[in-house]
Structure formats: C-alpha cells, structure tokens
Design a protein around this motif. Sequence first.
Motif, PDB file in Angstrom:
ATOM      1  N   GLY A 108       0.782  -1.204   0.012  1.00  0.00           N
ATOM      2  CA  GLY A 108       0.031  -0.006   0.159  1.00  0.00           C
ATOM      3  C   GLY A 108       0.803   1.259   0.099  1.00  0.00           C
ATOM      4  O   GLY A 108       0.611   2.295  -0.628  1.00  0.00           O
ATOM      5  N   GLU A 109       1.773   1.207   0.918  1.00  0.00           N
ATOM      6  CA  GLU A 109       2.661   2.181   0.856  1.00  0.00           C
ATOM      7  C   GLU A 109       3.396   2.427  -0.665  1.00  0.00           C
ATOM      8  O   GLU A 109       3.558   3.863  -0.938  1.00  0.00           O
ATOM      9  N   HIS A 110       3.815   1.479  -1.205  1.00  0.00           N
ATOM     10  CA  HIS A 110       4.436   1.687  -2.490  1.00  0.00           C
ATOM     11  C   HIS A 110       3.572   2.089  -3.548  1.00  0.00           C
ATOM     12  O   HIS A 110       3.821   3.031  -4.319  1.00  0.00           O
ATOM     13  N   VAL A 111       2.192   1.933  -3.519  1.00  0.00           N
ATOM     14  CA  VAL A 111       1.335   2.346  -4.458  1.00  0.00           C
ATOM     15  C   VAL A 111       1.086   3.644  -4.151  1.00  0.00           C
ATOM     16  O   VAL A 111       1.029   4.535  -5.095  1.00  0.00           O
ATOM     17  N   LEU A 112       1.026   4.352  -2.944  1.00  0.00           N
ATOM     18  CA  LEU A 112       0.812   5.648  -2.648  1.00  0.00           C
ATOM     19  C   LEU A 112       1.997   6.427  -2.766  1.00  0.00           C
ATOM     20  O   LEU A 112       2.024   7.617  -3.320  1.00  0.00           O
ATOM     21  N   ALA A 113       3.203   5.846  -2.727  1.00  0.00           N
ATOM     22  CA  ALA A 113       4.331   6.650  -3.161  1.00  0.00           C
ATOM     23  C   ALA A 113       4.396   7.040  -4.588  1.00  0.00           C
ATOM     24  O   ALA A 113       4.674   8.068  -5.020  1.00  0.00           O
ATOM     25  N   GLY A 114       4.018   6.184  -5.567  1.00  0.00           N
ATOM     26  CA  GLY A 114       3.941   6.355  -6.840  1.00  0.00           C
ATOM     27  C   GLY A 114       2.860   7.207  -7.353  1.00  0.00           C
ATOM     28  O   GLY A 114       3.145   8.102  -8.045  1.00  0.00           O
ATOM     29  N   LEU A 115       1.522   6.953  -6.477  1.00  0.00           N
ATOM     30  CA  LEU A 115       0.347   8.091  -6.863  1.00  0.00           C
ATOM     31  C   LEU A 115       0.775   9.406  -6.343  1.00  0.00           C
ATOM     32  O   LEU A 115       0.304  10.544  -7.033  1.00  0.00           O
TER      33      LEU A 115
END
Length: 247
Positions: A108-115
């Motif tokens: 989830g943190e990886h996805v948020l970092a990209g977004l």
Amino acid sequence: MPMLSRGKHRNPSKGACFMEFASYLAGERWSDHPSCTHPLLAGLARLVNDHTSDAARPRLAELIPSVIGLTGDDPRLDARIALCAARAALPVVAHERQLAMAVSILSGEHVLAGLEGRPAGYLDERSRHALAQVPEAARWAYTFGRGVRISPKGFRRYAAPNTVQLAVRGIAQACVPDPDPLLRDLLADAIDDCWALLRPASGSDAASGAGSDAGTVTEPATVTAAAPAGVDPARWADACRLTGVSA
C-alpha cells in the motif's frame, strides 16, 4: 429496542446493518451497497458491522453519517483504506496473518508513493509504528517484497479488498480481551483518512477527525446528536430512534 444488526434486512423496523442506515439517511434506495459511499469503505463498514458483538454494535451507529458523500474515483482512497486495515490488524492478528498484513502495508505504501510522487521506500509514520511492533513479520515482508511491484490498478482490484477482509476477520478472531473497540477504531480511522484526502482544507462536518494531515493520527470520527450537515433531520431522528443513539 431495535438497533444495528448483522446481515441484510429490508425493513428498518426489524434491524439494519451499518450501510443500510447510511443509504436511508442519504435518501437512497434501502441497500447495503449505496452509491453515497466509496465501495471499499462500504465493504469495510459491512465487515466491521458483522464482526462486532451485538452489545457493541450500537456504538457504530454514531459513525454512519460520516460515510455519506464519502466517495470518489481517486485510487489513493483504496490504498488508504487498505493501509488503515493492515496497520490496525498487524499487531494483534495470528502469526500467519501478520505476514500478509506486513506485506499489505509495504504494498500500500508503494502504491501511494507512486501516486503521490513520494520517494521509493517512503513509509508513513503509522506504518513504521505498526511494522516496528512485529519486527519478524516486517523483516519477512521486506524480503518477500524485494523486487515485487504492484500497480495501482492491481492493488485496487485485488490486494485492497483482500487486505480489508483479512484484517477485519483477523481482528475479530484475535486473542485480545475485546476486539470490538479495535474494529470501531479501524472504521473511524479509515473514515478520517478518506475525509482528509477528499476535503483536505475544510474537512467534513460529519467527521470530527477529518481534514487532518494524512500522516497524523486523529481522534476517531464521531457525530453530534444533532443531524450532521447534508443529512435530513427527520431521517436522522428516525435513525437515532431505531439505533438507540440519543438524538
């Protein structure tokens, strides 16, 4: 006295689940899948409702108006809801579920970092705190996730709903004295996080903790006895009567 109950009921006089009351207050057709609430948040609310004890379920009614109008297509909503679920579950669930929750936090943190354009490997303070409480699961998750990447679309479609379901069930079955407050706080935190994203400047009249910075832990969302903004007063009074909330 009638109040929130498990499962689906089409007649409010015989009890209703959390999202059915939300549909009623929003003026929609009586349903536990109303359009007024983000689908994953509504799914979390249904799970929390169904895994909360009968004695504790009336406290959930205080949160119902907070989910009305809380929806949108921003993929960050799904990531934030899943992160709230995984963070709440990680310290208390059984070992085999801890591994899944730790992976969910990193994903989830990886996805948020990209977004959100954050540096690779960035972790919200709340995620760091949750992982620090279970270092063995955290180490395993870092090893497992090395080189694995998940797209926002894949996370939204598969990982996020699976995380929410595993987290709620894991908390409900955890070896803790009373899982009910943990479940309620999880739902309240997810509501606050969603409001903080959708209404970053002014927050929401329905959620007391909304409008805060995403990295700041806020007080759980609550509503006052008076009908919140955007909710029909007559419907609110009706809902208070049916759930036992003091109007």
